[in-house]
Design an enzyme around this catalytic site. Structure first.
Site, PDB file in Angstrom:
ATOM      1  N   ASP A 108      29.986  42.429  27.306  1.00  0.00           N
ATOM      2  CA  ASP A 108      31.225  43.106  27.125  1.00  0.00           C
ATOM      3  C   ASP A 108      31.571  43.088  25.737  1.00  0.00           C
ATOM      4  OD1 ASP A 108      33.903  44.280  27.097  1.00  0.00           O
ATOM      5  OD2 ASP A 108      34.783  42.968  28.360  1.00  0.00           O
ATOM      6  N   HIS A 141      31.783  45.300  31.000  1.00  0.00           N
ATOM      7  CA  HIS A 141      33.343  45.994  30.936  1.00  0.00           C
ATOM      8  C   HIS A 141      33.509  47.014  32.025  1.00  0.00           C
ATOM      9  CE1 HIS A 141      37.240  46.038  29.053  1.00  0.00           C
ATOM     10  NE2 HIS A 141      36.928  47.382  29.282  1.00  0.00           N
ATOM     11  N   SER A 197      41.412  45.235  31.278  1.00  0.00           N
ATOM     12  CA  SER A 197      41.147  45.970  29.967  1.00  0.00           C
ATOM     13  C   SER A 197      42.300  46.118  29.390  1.00  0.00           C
ATOM     14  CB  SER A 197      40.127  47.105  30.543  1.00  0.00           C
ATOM     15  OG  SER A 197      39.804  47.769  29.412  1.00  0.00           O
TER      16      SER A 197
END
Length: 397
Positions: free
Chosen positions: A337, A367, A183
């Protein structure tokens, strides 16, 4: 506090999730995801209330929740904590004797630069250290807004420089240094790899590992942003909200940023060759995509959040002269995501510049799925597949 408050807040989280989130067909274990998302929403609502009461900051509860439960001691690993320029590091080394010099892997955790910790990603780092017979350095960069942007990048850079200058101590092969993250941690890894190109006195990075990276702040209408706008645990509006919070700015005008009013027309034209839905393969538009209508530039919106257009926030905008020098790369994207297309666009940029890319696409992933890795029945099947693919890639180097 009344004992009724906690169930009421939990109910509020569940109801918010039910009425606002969308779980598309094919997503991994949707009921489990709904449960975790409700807990996360409850922590955010409770944090807001506690902040209003002057008890703690609004992120405090979310940070505690996402820190998870510390795992038991691992007899197979030597784990050492230290600080470098006030930045906590945790170093994982296999206890068994090495057959030769080991790989050295730096790991930058996710969490929008505002939450997440070494502890939260302990299971991932232990797993990689053991399965890859590698030395793993988990970097506890200091969080915003208490430690303002761009301090997180400098924390990650200083940790990387320390490790690269002390490889002998950890019996690491200087030809096998890997920089990784998930991320926003994958964003940090991307930027650090670009920064290190100028440091000729250091070993060359062997590979970068980017797990569902966020790499640009220009276009929030790419197909993945549209398709997954309400998919837990990262809504499209939450991305922009966290951008504001990360920059320690009042989160107002979210809709203007969402519509792209923060990007000057000249910038849109300059970078559409690299950031555009037209570049995304058609197979990723099957779930629906509506081209965005042109929006007018608003200088006051740009001024408020111009940092997200800079090269640290948006390393996808680096020139070809930089991209062409980068190391071999491994990129993970998840179908459900919002940041999926950032990974796809960076993959294309790297390949267009002759960089070898190994790509793993999780068809049922979302995600933040790796935050639940290693928790037994509370984990997601797709997270294990992502980790096993990542381990196989590292072992191939």
């Amino acid at each position: 506090f009344s004992p009724v408050i906690i169930p009421v807040l939990l109910l509020a989280g569940v109801l918010y999730d039910l009425f606002n989130s969308e779980l598309p067909p094919g997503i991994d274990q949707p009921l489990k995801l709904r449960f975790f998302h409700s807990l996360m929403i409850t922590a955010m609502i409770s944090g807001k209330i506690l902040q209003k009461l002057g008890i703690c900051s609004d992120f405090s509860l979310l940070r505690i929740l996402l820190d998870g439960i510390p795992p038991c001691r691992d007899p197979k690993l030597l784990i050492k904590d230290l600080k470098v320029d006030e930045v906590p590091l945790r170093i994982y080394q296999p206890k068994w004797p090495p057959t030769g010099k080991r790989r050295g892997i730096l790991y930058f955790h996710g969490g929008a630069g505002t939450f997440g910790s070494i502890r939260a990603f302990e299971r991932i780092c232990r797993y990689i250290a053991k399965k890859c017979d590698s030395v793993v350095v988990s970097v506890g960069y200091r969080l915003a807004p208490e430690h303002p942007y761009p301090g997180q990048y400098f924390d990650c850079l200083n940790a990387t420089l320390y490790f690269m200058r002390n490889l002998e101590e950890y019996h690491v092969d200087p030809a096998l240094i890997i920089i990784s993250g998930d991320s926003c941690g994958a964003n940090f890894a991307t930027v650090i790899c670009q920064m290190l190109l100028n440091k000729r006195d250091l070993p060359k990075v062997r590979a970068q590992i980017l797990l569902y990276p966020g790499l640009q702040g220009l276009d929030f209408h790419l197909p993945s942003y549209q398709q997954n706008a309400s998919v837990p645990i990262l809504f499209r509006k939450l991305v922009i909200y966290f951008c504001f919070r990360y920059l320690n700015k009042e989160p107002s005008g979210l809709e203007d940023v969402l519509q792209g009013c923060h990007v000057p027309e000249s910038m849109k034209q300059k970078y559409k060759k690299w950031i555009s839905a037209d570049i995304i393969p058609d197979e990723f538009k099957i779930r629906g995509y509506i081209p965005q209508k042109s929006t007018s530039y608003k200088p006051e919106v740009h001024e408020k959040i111009k940092e997200i257009l800079g090269l640290t926030f948006s390393p996808l905008l680096a020139e070809d002269s930089i991209i062409s020098q980068l190391p071999e790369s491994y990129i993970v994207t998840c179908e459900f995501d919002v940041l999926r297309d950032d990974g796809l666009l960076y993959k294309k940029r790297l390949e267009d510049n002759g960089i070898r890319v190994t790509w793993y696409h999780s068809e049922s992933g979302f995600h933040g799925i790796l935050a639940f890795f290693g928790y037994g029945i509370f984990s997601f099947l797709s997270a294990k597949k992502i980790m096993d693919s990542t381990v196989n890639y590292i072992n191939s180097l």
